[in-house]
Design an enzyme around this catalytic site. Structure first.
Site, PDB file in Angstrom:
ATOM      1  N   SER A  71       0.851  -1.196   0.000  1.00 55.12           N
ATOM      2  CA  SER A  71       0.000   0.000   0.000  1.00 55.12           C
ATOM      3  C   SER A  71       0.885   1.243   0.000  1.00 55.12           C
ATOM      4  O   SER A  71       2.067   1.159   0.323  1.00 55.12           O
ATOM      5  CB  SER A  71      -0.876   0.010   1.256  1.00 55.12           C
ATOM      6  N   ASP A  72       0.329   2.389  -0.373  1.00 50.58           N
ATOM      7  CA  ASP A  72       1.079   3.620  -0.138  1.00 50.58           C
ATOM      8  C   ASP A  72       0.907   3.989   1.346  1.00 50.58           C
ATOM      9  O   ASP A  72       0.114   3.384   2.070  1.00 50.58           O
ATOM     10  CB  ASP A  72       0.627   4.749  -1.079  1.00 50.58           C
ATOM     11  N   PHE A  73       1.647   4.978   1.763  1.00 51.68           N
ATOM     12  CA  PHE A  73       1.710   5.389   3.164  1.00 51.68           C
ATOM     13  C   PHE A  73       0.309   5.727   3.679  1.00 51.68           C
ATOM     14  O   PHE A  73      -0.274   6.716   3.250  1.00 51.68           O
ATOM     15  CB  PHE A  73       2.628   6.621   3.236  1.00 51.68           C
ATOM     16  N   ASP A  74      -0.230   4.878   4.535  1.00 46.03           N
ATOM     17  CA  ASP A  74      -1.551   5.137   5.094  1.00 46.03           C
ATOM     18  C   ASP A  74      -2.671   4.956   4.065  1.00 46.03           C
ATOM     19  O   ASP A  74      -3.815   5.361   4.302  1.00 46.03           O
ATOM     20  CB  ASP A  74      -1.604   6.593   5.619  1.00 46.03           C
ATOM     21  N   GLY A  75      -2.319   4.354   2.930  1.00 45.91           N
ATOM     22  CA  GLY A  75      -3.294   4.267   1.829  1.00 45.91           C
ATOM     23  C   GLY A  75      -4.543   3.484   2.182  1.00 45.91           C
ATOM     24  O   GLY A  75      -5.618   3.774   1.659  1.00 45.91           O
TER      25      GLY A  75
END
Ligand code: BGC
Length: 804
Positions: A316-320
């Protein structure tokens, strides 16, 4: 996808000081940019297979190892593997405790008050030691960082690098970055960003390879090859992470994180190909995009994740994942656990195919319950955990978790002098000369040079965004570069003349991650008067103007993509002195420069060129090097024209580009031109290149035949230079509306004065392919127009017929 081929003949053997092959080297070896990419894709699958443990014997060995390991793991330990955290460096106690408890699979090299810190091989070592020596199973960590354009040694930003059109250079600079990053213990880099970028308002256009998928595929492959090397398990290789899957580069209105809506054919023809190319080249991981495309955030896009990314580790992206809550997403039936939405969305992401959760904390905290209640399966958890373990295996981490913590190698591989040589040469080759009324190159015998502007004496912005590990003290400013080039005999004087911007709110945002932009306490009028007086007392003015580093990159969208007004006022005052003015631009995106183009005699686009940019720019200003970069984005006159990619489809009312647009045509804006100011592929040189007639070896082709197109190019000037010759294809009649033209080949020819070489391009039916409405890849027989020239606008063309 990557399909056209081009090759030059008789190129010379000069390979440049740094030992990075020039276009000439590449051609001489019989490989051209596009073909090189294809060959890489093939050799990666053969040579790379062994390295990555995918040939039959090593696969068997790896599977046996991973089966054995997974059999020992508890559910909690499996969930730990798919949890990616970030922390301060040195890694904080809380994180270390989690690592010891088997609750962490990877660490993103520390967020230290927003500025990322990875301080040499020792910064991350305690984390790896905790995992290997103190957790129950001793599984090593993935240690990740954003290595976007170099690490401690900073190279030009990716958009600049793309303007070299030199895949060997792209590969080599990525290799240097991998050597350096891996010497800090890192084994995973969140690069390359292969998002096609067509809206210069979007700040992250700086991090990609521009607007064209054909070039984008080649660059994606060269980057992966450079980062991962021939052997992913080698201590100086790092795992690439191709991002952001997918369509992140098409945000509506150019606003970062905004969603995109586009036809499926556009998605498949333009935005997906670089991801496919990267995966073919062996990219071992991919990162999701924050945004939604056609209503579906990638973190939940089961269909696309499965179809395109295959076996790569999907993170996932950061906090996605938690951000899906704000997207308003529920589960596949539109329901949500109102008391705990992260529960629903972590489950959904896992089901969709996301295998590692960066900072969302949902996989580690919510999936046990999801499994118990039957909303995710053991197989889904095992699949994700195994993907992480497999990546670790391919990286050689089980064989030697500390191979990348080698202080001896770090001495050689960090800030190595060869990187600086390559960085200087690469920065020079990525600059694009946009205009030159004969002012450039400057003589080193001028008595007095005024170097003016807020970016002239700057070491903090010249390295660009995403250069967290590059020490600004190592950066060569333009002022210092000029001083070093001309020596003490020339009076080189500096005045700031203006602040980067007078917009205080913007300055606050630009300095969010640390102070990069300072405000001179003097009144603007006083600064300007000092600069004008200096200009008047000089023979030439070099005005270094443009953007602060943080005006591009993440969360750096702009409404107005010109030089900030206060800097333009300074430029106007400098031009009004009547002295010759050279505008040296610093920027992370295409800029709008209508006034500048009308009034300033010379304009050099230098992007953010990295640590050696000051020397590189001076090399170009004084003619020690000849500009050769060409734009990989179309530059509009006015922000109202965007997006304005060169391959936009023709309409029913196109209007004739050679005539006044008139009313009722697509070309007509009531208040200005619809043509770009500088077209895709454009760039000037200090010499001129004369193109001979373009020749096709046949004009009637059938089936698998190969078309060869040649054009002789002569250096008609007095200095040696390099010309990037481009080939475009038009499919004028098709079952659906097609792009006006598409890049299908390019070659960079080094040419001595008076020398002629032939650029040679070969095309097959793969170059004619596109996606039909059902997303089949097809080509349709008929007439095609082949255009060859120095940029996407100025083409000579011929027609061919291709039948089944
Ligand atoms: C960016 C990614 C980056 C990640 C980790 C996110 O905000 O979108 O490109 O890799 O942060 O730093």
């Amino acid at each position: 996808m990557v399909s056209a081929r081009c090759q030059g003949q008789g190129a010379d053997r000069r390979t440049g000081q740094a030992g990075i092959g020039t276009g000439g080297h590449r051609i001489e070896a019989g490989l051209t940019n596009s073909r090189t990419a294809q060959v890489w894709a093939r050799t990666d699958l053969a040579a790379g297979e062994k390295a990555m443990g995918t040939d039959a014997a090593s696969k068997q060995q790896r599977d046996a190892f991973l089966d054995g390991l997974m059999a020992k793991m508890t559910l909690a330990e499996k969930l730990g593997q798919i949890n990616l955290v970030t922390s301060n460096v040195p890694v904080g106690d809380d994180i270390l405790a989690d690592i010891r408890a088997g609750k962490v699979g990877g660490v993103l090299g520390g967020l230290d008050k927003i500025s990322f810190g990875v301080n040499g091989p020792d910064g991350l070592r305690p984390a790896q030691e905790a995992a290997v020596n103190q957790s129950r199973l001793g599984i090593p960590l993935l240690l990740a960082f954003d290595v976007i354009h170099g690490h401690q040694s900073v190279f030009p930003i990716p958009l600049a690098l793309s303007c070299t059109w030199d895949m060997e250079r792209v590969r080599a600079t990525a290799r240097f970055a991998a050597r350096e990053a891996s010497a800090s213990g890192l084994n995973w880099v969140f690069s390359p960003m292969v998002d096609i970028g067509r809206d210069p308002r979007w700040g992250r256009i700086a991090e990609g390879a521009g607007e064209d998928p054909f070039l984008g595929c080649d660059i994606a492959q060269a980057m992966v090859k450079g980062l991962q090397g021939d052997d992913l398990s080698a201590p100086d290789s790092v795992m690439a992470c191709v991002k952001h899957f997918v369509g992140y580069g098409a945000p509506e209105a150019g606003r970062d994180y905004n969603n995109a809506d586009m036809s499926p054919t556009r998605l498949h023809d333009v935005y997906l190909p670089p991801f496919k190319a990267a995966v073919e080249a062996g990219a071992a991981s991919a990162m999701m995009s924050f945004s939604a495309v056609n209503g579906m955030p990638s973190h939940a896009d089961e269909e696309l994740l499965g179809a395109i990314l295959g076996d790569v580790l999907k993170v996932s992206d950061f906090d996605g994942i938690p951000e899906l809550i704000a997207h308003g997403l529920g589960d596949e039936a539109g329901r949500i656990d109102e008391s705990d939405p992260l529960q629903t969305l972590s489950e959904r992401s896992l089901r969709a195919g996301v295998q590692m959760d960066m900072m969302g904390k949902g996989f580690i905290t919510r999936l046990e319950k999801a499994l118990a209640e039957g909303r995710v399966s053991q197989a889904q958890i095992d699949g994700a955990c195994r993907a992480v373990l497999e990546a670790k295996y391919k990286l050689g981490l089980f064989a030697d978790p500390f191979a990348r913590f080698d202080a001896e190698r770090a001495k050689r591989d960090v800030l190595a002098p060869e990187y600086a040589v390559a960085a200087r040469e690469t920065a020079a080759e990525s600059c694009v000369l946009l205009k030159n009324d004969g002012v450039l190159p400057l003589s080193k015998k001028l008595a007095r040079i005024a170097v003016i502007g807020p970016l002239a004496d700057d070491q903090k912005n010249i390295t660009g965004p995403w250069a967290f590990q590059g020490d600004p003290a190592h950066a060569v400013s333009v002022l210092d570069g000029i001083r070093a080039a001309v020596g003490a005999g020339v009076k080189v004087r500096h005045a700031r003349g203006a602040n980067i911007t007078e917009n205080r709110r913007m300055v606050e945002l630009l300095n969010f991650a640390g102070p990069k932009v300072d405000i001179d306490p003097r009144p603007p009028a006083e600064m300007m008067a000092q600069a004008v007086a200096l200009a008047q007392d000089s023979d030439v003015v070099v005005a270094v103007l443009g953007e602060a580093a943080e005006m591009s990159g993440e969360a750096a969208s702009r409404l107005d993509i010109g030089i900030p007004d206060n800097q333009r006022d300074l430029l106007k005052a400098l031009v009004a002195t009547g002295k010759p003015v050279v505008l040296v631009l610093m920027h992370g995106r295409p800029l709008t420069l209508p006034w500048e183009n009308d009034h300033v005699p010379a304009i050099l686009a230098t992007w953010f060129g990295g640590h050696q940019a000051g020397h590189a720019i001076a090399d170009l200003l004084f003619g020690d090097k000849v500009p050769s970069g060409k734009l990989t984005t179309s530059w509009p006159h006015h922000v109202g024209q965007v997006p304005i990619p060169y391959d936009r489809a023709t309409t029913g009312r196109p209007g004739n580009p050679k005539e006044d647009p008139g009313k009722y045509t697509t070309r007509c804006y009531l208040d200005g031109s619809s043509e770009p100011l500088f077209p895709f592929g454009f760039g000037l040189s200090y010499t001129s290149f004369a193109y001979g007639a373009i020749v096709a070896d046949k004009t009637e082709l059938q089936g698998d035949e190969v078309l060869t197109v040649t054009v002789p190019v002569t250096n008609a000037g007095r200095v040696s230079g390099q010309e990037i010759v481009q080939l475009y294809l038009t499919d004028p009649v098709a079952s659906r509306v097609r792009p006006a033209k598409q890049l299908r080949g390019y070659v960079k020819l080094p040419l001595q004065p008076g020398e002629t070489k032939t650029a040679r391009f070969t095309l097959t039916t793969a170059d004619l392919e596109f996606h039909d409405g059902q997303l089949n890849r097809i080509w349709e027989p008929g007439r095609f127009v082949i255009g060859v020239g120095p940029n996407s606008r100025d083409l000579q063309s011929l027609q061919i017929h291709w039948s089944r």
